[in-house]
Design a protein around this motif. Structure first.
Motif, PDB file in Angstrom:
ATOM      1  N   GLN A  11       0.865  -1.164  -0.035  1.00 30.80           N
ATOM      2  CA  GLN A  11       0.261  -0.123   0.183  1.00 30.80           C
ATOM      3  C   GLN A  11       0.701   1.160   0.204  1.00 30.80           C
ATOM      4  O   GLN A  11       0.732   2.056  -0.834  1.00 30.80           O
ATOM      5  N   LEU A  12       1.759   1.378   1.016  1.00 28.36           N
ATOM      6  CA  LEU A  12       2.607   2.579   1.116  1.00 28.36           C
ATOM      7  C   LEU A  12       3.456   2.695   0.038  1.00 28.36           C
ATOM      8  O   LEU A  12       3.703   3.985  -0.579  1.00 28.36           O
ATOM      9  N   ASP A  43      10.471  -5.453  -4.486  1.00 22.73           N
ATOM     10  CA  ASP A  43       9.645  -6.218  -3.424  1.00 22.73           C
ATOM     11  C   ASP A  43      10.139  -7.456  -3.205  1.00 22.73           C
ATOM     12  O   ASP A  43      11.283  -7.558  -3.625  1.00 22.73           O
ATOM     13  N   ASP A  48      14.587  -9.761  -0.878  1.00 25.40           N
ATOM     14  CA  ASP A  48      13.903 -10.408   0.415  1.00 25.40           C
ATOM     15  C   ASP A  48      14.784  -9.782   1.592  1.00 25.40           C
ATOM     16  O   ASP A  48      15.951  -9.894   1.793  1.00 25.40           O
ATOM     17  N   ILE A  49      14.221  -8.790   2.325  1.00 26.29           N
ATOM     18  CA  ILE A  49      14.860  -7.801   3.426  1.00 26.29           C
ATOM     19  C   ILE A  49      15.253  -8.755   4.459  1.00 26.29           C
ATOM     20  O   ILE A  49      16.039  -8.507   5.311  1.00 26.29           O
ATOM     21  N   THR A  74       2.232  -7.800   7.576  1.00 22.83           N
ATOM     22  CA  THR A  74       1.406  -6.713   8.263  1.00 22.83           C
ATOM     23  C   THR A  74       0.131  -7.501   8.459  1.00 22.83           C
ATOM     24  O   THR A  74      -0.932  -7.032   9.077  1.00 22.83           O
ATOM     25  N   VAL A 111       9.429   2.299   8.620  1.00 30.49           N
ATOM     26  CA  VAL A 111       7.976   2.301   8.807  1.00 30.49           C
ATOM     27  C   VAL A 111       7.381   1.659   9.917  1.00 30.49           C
ATOM     28  O   VAL A 111       7.671   0.284   9.833  1.00 30.49           O
ATOM     29  N   SER A 112       6.838   2.149  11.109  1.00 32.07           N
ATOM     30  CA  SER A 112       6.381   1.359  12.122  1.00 32.07           C
ATOM     31  C   SER A 112       4.926   1.677  12.594  1.00 32.07           C
ATOM     32  O   SER A 112       4.379   2.239  11.664  1.00 32.07           O
ATOM     33  N   TYR A 137       2.606  -9.100  16.287  1.00 35.61           N
ATOM     34  CA  TYR A 137       3.195  -8.212  15.329  1.00 35.61           C
ATOM     35  C   TYR A 137       3.670  -6.889  15.784  1.00 35.61           C
ATOM     36  O   TYR A 137       4.898  -6.336  15.419  1.00 35.61           O
ATOM     37  N   LYS A 141       7.592  -5.537  15.248  1.00 39.27           N
ATOM     38  CA  LYS A 141       7.869  -4.165  14.881  1.00 39.27           C
ATOM     39  C   LYS A 141       8.598  -3.315  15.819  1.00 39.27           C
ATOM     40  O   LYS A 141       9.564  -2.387  15.118  1.00 39.27           O
ATOM     41  N   LEU A 163      -3.843   1.921   8.141  1.00 46.91           N
ATOM     42  CA  LEU A 163      -3.327   2.579   6.961  1.00 46.91           C
ATOM     43  C   LEU A 163      -4.101   1.825   5.549  1.00 46.91           C
ATOM     44  O   LEU A 163      -4.694   0.712   5.725  1.00 46.91           O
TER      45      LEU A 163
END
Ligand SMILES: NC(=O)c1ccc[n+]([C@@H]2O[C@H](COP(=O)([O-])OP(=O)(O)OC[C@H]3O[C@@H](n4cnc5c(N)ncnc54)[C@H](OP(=O)(O)O)[C@@H]3O)[C@@H](O)[C@H]2O)c1
Length: 300
Positions: A11-12, A43, A48-49, A74, A111-112, A137, A141, A163
């Motif tokens: 989304q973001l 992505d 892959d982070i 998420t 982003v958290s 979650y 985070k 969000l």
């Protein structure tokens, strides 16, 4: 300026891409500093982070001034059943990115979420308030925030909430879809937060990232409501006659025992934003109405 945006199909990520490619957000023009910026949008297929070697290799072969991490798991309920995987992505992912940003002197935006707070007392949370997540979650985070801040001194943590973007799944789209099919929906009325437009968040992130005022920011649309109030406005503004029946978290949990615990009061106050770049976040009702207007054209 060279920018990397991870989790860019979410989304973001999509709203950041929209802002940078058009140089405008719904609330106004993007700062001119971004004119001509070269952005890589990746992505999990490309990067892959959670894989430290893949992140090191990627960063070794690319040079960035700014990395914005939108990648995350998420699914709040899903994280309860697989916290290990959530930890790899939500905690170790930002650690991997921040470490490599530090090596090449890049700024890092992570982003958290408001779910880092326990939300057990009424009121709004400021950036310095004590955290204490009550879900898997939230725990993963929060660990991600801490790793990122420790690994790179040039880190911004942007905590947002509830969000909704034009691309991807969210509560607003779910309510509209249910509203078209059902006469009534039951929605929790004792969890209060800040519904936030991903487009507005993208705009503020791009402003924050131009500064050297590192650290934690709360970035949500202004004003607080319950999920039930949000659902009622979505129905009204979408011209849907579906009735919203408010239920308590306890009733919801009884009907959905596998669901994660969520804070009752996790509304965020954009204190740091007000003190630094200026708080241009709109009231949540205004942002939602604007989203609903644009949705038929931009939905993806
Ligand atoms: N959504 C909310 O209500 C909310 C509220 C507060 C804060 N936030 C935070 O805001 C940020 C953006 O949220 P969002 O709603 O845009 O999320 P989103 O739509 O779920 O997008 C996240 C993206 O990250 C990707 N991803 C997952 N695992 C990855 C990995 N290991 N490596 C690289 N990419 C991976 C996802 O791919 P797949 O779809 O293929 O998994 C997806 O494209 C996240 O940090 C989130 O925690 C979200």
């Amino acid at each position: 300026m060279r920018i990397l945006i991870t989790g860019s199909r979410g989304q973001l990520g999509n709203e950041l891409k929209r802002c940078l490619s058009t140089m405008k957000a719904e609330v106004g023009p993007i700062p001119v500093n971004y004119l001509g910026a070269m952005a890589d949008y990746v992505d999990c297929d490309e990067l892959d982070i959670s894989d430290p070697i893949a992140v090191s290799q990627w960063m070794d072969t690319h040079a960035y001034d700014l990395v914005i991490n939108c990648a995350a798991i998420t699914d709040v309920d899903g994280c309860e059943t697989d916290e290990k995987t959530a930890y790899k992505v939500n905690a170790l992912g930002p650690k991997n990115l921040a470490k490599n940003c530090a090596i090449q002197g890049a700024k890092f935006v992570h982003v958290s979420t408001d779910y880092v707070f326990p939300g057990d007392t009424p009121g709004e949370r400021v950036e310095t308030d004590v955290t204490g997540p009550i879900s898997a979650y939230g725990r993963t985070k929060l660990a991600g925030e801490q790793f990122a801040l420790a690994a790179n001194p040039r880190t911004f943590i942007c905590r947002s909430a509830w969000l909704y973007g034009y691309v991807g799944k969210n509560f607003v789209k779910t309510m509209r879809s249910l509203g078209r099919r059902l006469d009534e929906v039951t929605v929790v009325n004792d969890q209060l937060g800040n519904p936030t437009s991903a487009n507005d968040l993208a705009y503020e992130i791009l402003k924050i990232a131009l500064t050297d005022a590192y650290g934690i920011y709360h970035v949500t649309n202004e004003g607080t409501c319950s999920w039930a109030e949000l659902a009622a406005r979505i129905m009204e503004k979408s011209n849907l006659s579906c009735n919203v029946v408010p239920v308590s978290s306890m009733q919801y949990k009884q009907a959905n025992p596998e669901s994660a615990n969520r804070p009752h009061y996790s509304a965020l106050k954009n204190q740091r934003l007000t003190d630094t770049v200026g708080n241009e976040m709109r009231p949540w009702q205004e942002a939602l109405d604007s989203y609903l207007q644009h949705l038929p054209e931009l939905e993806g």
